[in-house]
Structures are given as C-alpha cells and as structure tokens.
Design a protein around this motif. Structure first.
Motif, PDB file in Angstrom:
ATOM      1  N   ILE A  36       0.823  -1.134   0.026  1.00 53.42           N
ATOM      2  CA  ILE A  36       0.116   0.213  -0.111  1.00 53.42           C
ATOM      3  C   ILE A  36       0.898   1.219   0.000  1.00 53.42           C
ATOM      4  N   GLU A  37       1.936   1.105   0.661  1.00 53.41           N
ATOM      5  CA  GLU A  37       2.991   2.424   1.073  1.00 53.41           C
ATOM      6  C   GLU A  37       3.393   2.585  -0.368  1.00 53.41           C
ATOM      7  N   ALA A  38       3.892   1.564  -1.227  1.00 49.83           N
ATOM      8  CA  ALA A  38       4.503   1.577  -2.449  1.00 49.83           C
ATOM      9  C   ALA A  38       3.589   2.289  -3.506  1.00 49.83           C
ATOM     10  N   ALA A  39       2.362   1.713  -3.457  1.00 53.98           N
ATOM     11  CA  ALA A  39       1.306   2.288  -4.233  1.00 53.98           C
ATOM     12  C   ALA A  39       1.062   3.830  -4.022  1.00 53.98           C
ATOM     13  N   ILE A  40       0.853   4.126  -2.765  1.00 53.26           N
ATOM     14  CA  ILE A  40       0.638   5.697  -2.415  1.00 53.26           C
ATOM     15  C   ILE A  40       1.955   6.305  -3.062  1.00 53.26           C
ATOM     16  N   LEU A  41       3.183   5.947  -3.001  1.00 56.81           N
ATOM     17  CA  LEU A  41       4.475   6.635  -3.433  1.00 56.81           C
ATOM     18  C   LEU A  41       4.396   6.760  -4.901  1.00 56.81           C
TER      19      LEU A  41
END
Length: 358
Positions: free
Chosen positions: A36-41
């Motif tokens: 999820i963090e990678a997608a937001i980044l």
C-alpha cells in the motif's frame, strides 16, 4: 442460500463478534502495508503524470471492528509521510468504506472520527454499502482500492451444483471423493466469473494509472485440485459430524453451500492477465501462520473465530444451532495438540497482489 443479507460477520463488539475475533485478519493486513505504501508513493510521486490535488481511497469488504480502518489508515499515513518528506502540499483525501448492506456500519461510522483528527492531510469519509460485484463508485473517481480477506467470498454458490442438487460436501466419504473434482471445478468457475467481473468494475472506477492492493486466502499450487481452503473444509467437517449425530437435518446439510473459494496464485494470475485491465506490479504468496505464535492457537480461540465468520450463514440455513456447533467444534480439538496437528496438515496460503490499471 448465503444471500447478500447473510454474508456478513457477526456484528457488535461482544465476545462472539467479529470485532473481538479478528486478530488473524489483522496480521494479514499488516502484510499489505509495504505494498500500500509503495502504491501511494507511486501515486504521489513527482514522476507521476497525475499529481493529484485530491485522492480517493476505498476499502472493499471492510467488515467492522478494529480492522475496518487499518488499510485506509495505512494509506493516509503514507500520504502524510510522503508530503512531509518532499515538502509537498498534501492532497485532500476522501476515504470510502464498503461492505454488504447488513454489515455493522454503525460501529464502523463511529470509528471513522479517528481519520478526521489533525488537518494534514484533510480527510473526509463515507460508507458505500453494496456488493463489490456491482458498480459502487462513479467512473474514474478512485485512486487506490484495497481489499483484505474478502475476495474469496463468491457472489453466490455455483448454480451447476444448486440447480442439479449436487451437494458441496457429501456426508458419505466415498461419494464425496467421487464428486470433489466436479464440485471444485464448479467453485473455480464461479470464482473466475466473479473475480473477472470485479476487475472490470474496478477498472471503470479507477483513474488512469490507479492502483489496487488486495489479499485473499488461497491454496498452494502443488495441492490437488480437489482440495478447498482450510476454513471451508473445517466448517463442512464439523457440520457433517452434527448431521451424523442428528443435530441438523440431512437434507439441509446436503443443500448447504458455502460461497467461498481459495484460488492458487497461478489461477489468480491467469484471470488477471486474461481480463486485461490491470498489470501485476507485485504478487506475494506467504503462510499466514508464520507471524502467529503457535501458543495462541487454542481450540476456544479458533472456535470463536469460526463462529464470528460463519454464524450468520449457519443460522440462516440450519436455525439456531450455535451452541451445538461450538460444542462440536471444541470437541474436535479436545485432545492436546490436535488443533495444531490439523492446522499443520492443512497448508494455507495468503495471496497478496498489487495491481496497476493498464
């Protein structure tokens, strides 16, 4: 059976509620955090073509209790961290939580206030009751979709079984083994149909380049194609014993279908590729028990978890037999180490997938 009205977890916050018996699901949600963090980044990156001034995040199948806000909270915190790191003004964020209409949204709504605390980023919230096998949001409105422990639930039991009165789990062992390949194929086809529809619908609702991070229980690729995911099998075996003991009616047992399917990662990958709306950014396959202390796996806890998940379906089909169900469930693992042995003998995997709208 198992209509939209009955496919929900036990409501409220009492000792039999899903809210108090969902620690295993919480562990799985934490596994999704890096994706999820990678997608937001990716969505917030300066190299992105979107540079959104607002972001809409949806959790599909949020259920209720402490886990309902976990995935969207991870996303909101990731947005906040990114903007602090790169000294960028944060986008306005809209968080939408979805589940079937009979989900315990009263509890969910009360917990949404925690996402409003602080003004950086600004967060507005809402709920969207309905099936994720239907359109839920306007076209091109979502930036990120998350879903955990929900997509193994089918829209319905396979019609080829229900219309032809082929039992999903025959009480006779020999007959069950003969029918299992047919039953499993029917469930696999229903999952393919449902998940393909899910992808098509979400592709319409996501912005260009939008992201989706999902997880669901599955099965190992090297398993025989006649084996179901562990919870499905365990539930059927318990109900079979109750039928033999005369607690529930044989006719009702034969007409009981759990709308649940755990795919292999190859099965999931093929469906995604054939549907064509998404590219796979990352796919993980892991054992959900690797992060669980084996000392915590006790019969009473596992029985309570089974009740929290399946009670609405059981009661709707068989009537109020939950006291007998709990007694039979705990009796199944009355011998020391029997539950651990069963869990070890039934390999379970979780599939975690990060997708980008093509």
């Amino acid at each position: 059976m198992a209509s939209k009205q009955t496919l929900h977890m036990n409501q409220g916050q009492g000792e039999t509620s899903y809210a108090c018996n969902s620690s295993a699901q919480s562990v799985e949600q934490n596994k999704m955090k890096p994706l999820i963090e990678a997608a937001i980044l990716d969505l917030c990156s300066s190299s992105s073509t979107m540079l959104p001034t607002k972001m809409v995040i949806a959790d599909l199948g949020c259920s209720s209790g402490p886990n309902a806000l976990t995935l969207v909270s991870i996303a909101v915190q990731a947005i906040h961290s990114h903007c602090l790191q790169f000294v960028q003004p944060p986008p306005e964020v809209c968080v939408l939580l979805n589940d079937l209409p009979h989900n315990d949204f009263n509890t969910v709504v009360k917990s949404l206030v925690t996402l409003h605390q602080g003004n950086d980023p600004i967060v507005v919230t809402g709920v969207a009751p309905g099936s994720f096998y239907e359109r839920l949001f306007t076209s091109g409105s979502l930036h990120l979709v998350c879903s955990s422990n929900s997509l193994h639930w089918l829209s319905k039991a396979p019609e080829v079984l229900t219309s032809n009165k082929i039992s999903a789990y025959d009480i006779d062992e020999h007959a069950r083994l003969q029918k299992l390949p047919i039953v499993f194929e029917a469930y696999g086809q229903q999952f393919r149909k449902d998940f393909t529809l899910f992808l098509k619908l979400r592709a319409k609702e996501l912005v260009p380049g939008g992201r989706m991070v999902i997880s669901l229980p599955g099965r190992r690729s090297d398993e025989l194609a006649s084996e179901f995911c562990h919870l499905w099998e365990t539930l059927a075996q318990i109900l079979r014993v109750m039928t033999i003991e005369g607690v529930i009616d044989r006719v009702k047992f034969d007409s009981f279908y759990v709308p649940m399917h755990g795919p292999s990662h190859e099965e999931l990958k093929v469906i995604i590729q054939e549907e064509g709306s998404f590219s796979i950014s990352e796919m993980q396959v892991h054992d959900p028990r690797s992060c669980v202390d084996n000392a915590l796996i006790v019969p009473s806890m596992f029985a309570s978890m089974m009740r929290a998940v399946f009670e609405p379906i059981i009661v709707q089909h068989f009537g109020d037999v939950m006291d007998e169900f709990m007694a039979c469930t705990e009796q199944r693992w009355s011998q020391p180490g029997s539950l651990e042995e069963e869990v070890a003998g039934n390999p379970l995997v979780m599939l975690v997938v990060s997708l980008t709208k093509a």
